[in-house]
Design a protein around this motif. Sequence first.
Motif, short mmCIF file in Angstrom:
data_model
loop_
_atom_site.label_atom_id
_atom_site.label_comp_id
_atom_site.label_asym_id
_atom_site.label_seq_id
_atom_site.Cartn_x
_atom_site.Cartn_y
_atom_site.Cartn_z
N HIS A 54 0.80 -1.23 0.00
CA HIS A 54 0.00 0.00 0.00
C HIS A 54 0.84 1.28 0.00
CE1 HIS A 54 -3.97 -1.84 0.43
NE2 HIS A 54 -3.32 -2.82 1.03
N TRP A 55 2.11 1.15 -0.34
CA TRP A 55 2.94 2.37 -0.42
C TRP A 55 3.87 2.24 -1.61
CZ3 TRP A 55 7.28 4.25 3.43
CH2 TRP A 55 7.59 5.59 3.13
N GLU A 56 3.70 3.13 -2.56
CA GLU A 56 4.55 3.16 -3.74
C GLU A 56 4.90 4.61 -4.08
OE1 GLU A 56 1.28 2.79 -7.27
OE2 GLU A 56 1.48 1.05 -5.92
N GLU A 57 6.11 4.83 -4.55
CA GLU A 57 6.59 6.16 -4.86
C GLU A 57 7.42 6.12 -6.15
OE1 GLU A 57 5.76 8.81 -3.26
OE2 GLU A 57 5.04 8.07 -1.31
N ASP A 58 7.74 7.30 -6.68
CA ASP A 58 8.58 7.37 -7.88
C ASP A 58 10.01 6.92 -7.59
OD1 ASP A 58 6.59 8.33 -9.61
OD2 ASP A 58 6.86 10.37 -8.87
N GLU A 59 10.51 7.22 -6.39
CA GLU A 59 11.77 6.67 -5.93
C GLU A 59 11.56 6.12 -4.54
OE1 GLU A 59 14.60 9.98 -5.96
OE2 GLU A 59 14.46 10.09 -3.78
N VAL A 60 12.44 5.26 -4.10
CA VAL A 60 12.24 4.58 -2.82
C VAL A 60 12.17 5.60 -1.68
CG1 VAL A 60 13.14 2.87 -1.22
CG2 VAL A 60 13.46 2.55 -3.67
N ALA A 61 11.13 5.49 -0.87
CA ALA A 61 10.96 6.34 0.30
C ALA A 61 11.06 5.48 1.55
CB ALA A 61 9.63 7.08 0.26
N ALA A 109 16.88 7.17 -3.22
CA ALA A 109 16.01 6.98 -2.06
C ALA A 109 16.03 8.23 -1.20
CB ALA A 109 16.47 5.78 -1.25
N HIS A 110 15.01 8.37 -0.36
CA HIS A 110 14.95 9.51 0.55
C HIS A 110 14.15 9.13 1.79
CE1 HIS A 110 11.15 9.92 -1.70
NE2 HIS A 110 10.68 10.45 -0.58
N ILE A 111 14.35 9.89 2.85
CA ILE A 111 13.58 9.72 4.08
C ILE A 111 12.28 10.52 3.98
CG2 ILE A 111 13.50 10.14 6.57
CD1 ILE A 111 15.44 7.94 5.94
N ASP A 112 11.17 9.89 4.33
CA ASP A 112 9.89 10.58 4.43
C ASP A 112 9.58 10.76 5.91
OD1 ASP A 112 7.17 11.26 4.65
OD2 ASP A 112 6.68 10.26 2.77
N PRO A 113 9.64 11.98 6.44
CA PRO A 113 9.50 12.18 7.88
C PRO A 113 8.06 12.18 8.37
CG PRO A 113 9.87 14.28 6.80
CD PRO A 113 9.97 13.24 5.73
N PHE A 137 9.43 0.23 10.81
CA PHE A 137 9.35 1.30 9.80
C PHE A 137 9.11 0.66 8.45
CE2 PHE A 137 13.64 -0.15 9.64
CZ PHE A 137 14.19 0.18 8.41
N GLN A 138 8.64 1.48 7.52
CA GLN A 138 8.31 0.99 6.19
C GLN A 138 9.27 1.54 5.15
OE1 GLN A 138 3.59 1.52 6.97
NE2 GLN A 138 4.10 0.88 4.90
N VAL A 139 9.45 0.74 4.10
CA VAL A 139 10.16 1.16 2.90
C VAL A 139 9.19 1.01 1.75
CG1 VAL A 139 12.05 0.59 1.31
CG2 VAL A 139 12.44 0.55 3.78
N SER A 140 9.08 2.01 0.91
CA SER A 140 8.10 1.98 -0.17
C SER A 140 8.54 1.09 -1.32
CB SER A 140 7.86 3.40 -0.70
OG SER A 140 8.89 3.79 -1.59
N MET A 141 7.56 0.70 -2.11
CA MET A 141 7.81 0.11 -3.41
C MET A 141 8.03 1.24 -4.41
SD MET A 141 4.74 -2.70 -3.62
CE MET A 141 3.47 -1.41 -3.65
N HIS A 150 13.10 -4.26 -7.81
CA HIS A 150 12.74 -4.62 -6.44
C HIS A 150 13.61 -5.75 -5.89
CE1 HIS A 150 9.29 -2.12 -7.53
NE2 HIS A 150 9.27 -1.86 -6.24
N LEU A 151 14.07 -6.63 -6.74
CA LEU A 151 15.10 -7.58 -6.30
C LEU A 151 16.36 -6.83 -5.87
CD1 LEU A 151 14.80 -10.39 -9.02
CD2 LEU A 151 14.29 -10.65 -6.59
N ALA A 152 16.71 -5.79 -6.62
CA ALA A 152 17.90 -4.99 -6.29
C ALA A 152 17.72 -4.26 -4.96
CB ALA A 152 18.19 -4.00 -7.41
N ILE A 153 16.52 -3.77 -4.71
CA ILE A 153 16.25 -3.13 -3.40
C ILE A 153 16.47 -4.14 -2.28
CG2 ILE A 153 14.44 -2.15 -1.94
CD1 ILE A 153 13.24 -0.95 -4.55
#
Length: 265
Positions: A54-61, A109-113, A137-141, A150-153
């Motif tokens: 349920h969390w996807e972004e243009d770059e990994v958050a 990637a970036h931190i989402d505060p 904590f969560q990491v986005s798709m 996503h294998l690389a992530i």
Amino acid sequence: MSKTLPTYFISHGGGPWPWVPPMREFFAPLEQSLKQMIADHGERPKAILMISGHWEEDEVAIMGAAKPPMLYDYSGFPPHTYEITYDAPGAPEIAARTLDLLKGAGIKAHIDPTRGFDHGLFAPMEVMYPQADMPIFQVSMLKSYDPADHLAIGRALKPLRDEGIMIIGSGLSFHNLRLPRGVGKDPSAAFDAWLYDAMNAEPEARRQAVLNWETAPAARICHEEEDHLVPLFVALGAAENEPAERIYHHTSEMTGITVSNYKFG
């Protein structure tokens, strides 16, 4: 932590099911499996990193809040389910470590505060750690859903397994809510059988199966969009040369849908 932790791909069930008694009864087999997963795990992890469908972004958050808020990303449920709290602490220091690992692997990637817990996290966590005392904590798709990315992530996150962090992909091995009841029985069974064979193949064959998952039997019937399958790719990437174990396998008497959860490593 005295050992390299395994990774997991789990079903998170439907919406806020642990707080809705008829739904909790329906998902009783899943609840038992999730509780058993934690019991079998043994040594308590330092924290949990969860990749939710349920969390996807243009770059990994990466969720960076010390006390993440709640995100009620569902509709049509009883009013009390929009007042649920799951007060687990975040893990900002581990989030920063995660950012370094991703960037070190050349992944933007970036931190989402401000990001909060979505139900892909708080529903299964309510069952696994009801005391809400496990840092998480969560990491986005990525919005692309690209399997190779996503294998690389997952590969980039692998060192966290030696640092006491449990990596969990939270989704569903079948997720097509538009199908009429009963129609998903045969497609879900066919896809589940393929998934079992793919996950238990040799590492290179397994990678190729994941990269070409759309060619699996009934793939696009079971996953019209693959948002709930992608967390599997990350969990696998973090343990891609290690054995898989199916830790949950269930066919619903009500819907006929077959789903499975996996442990890697």
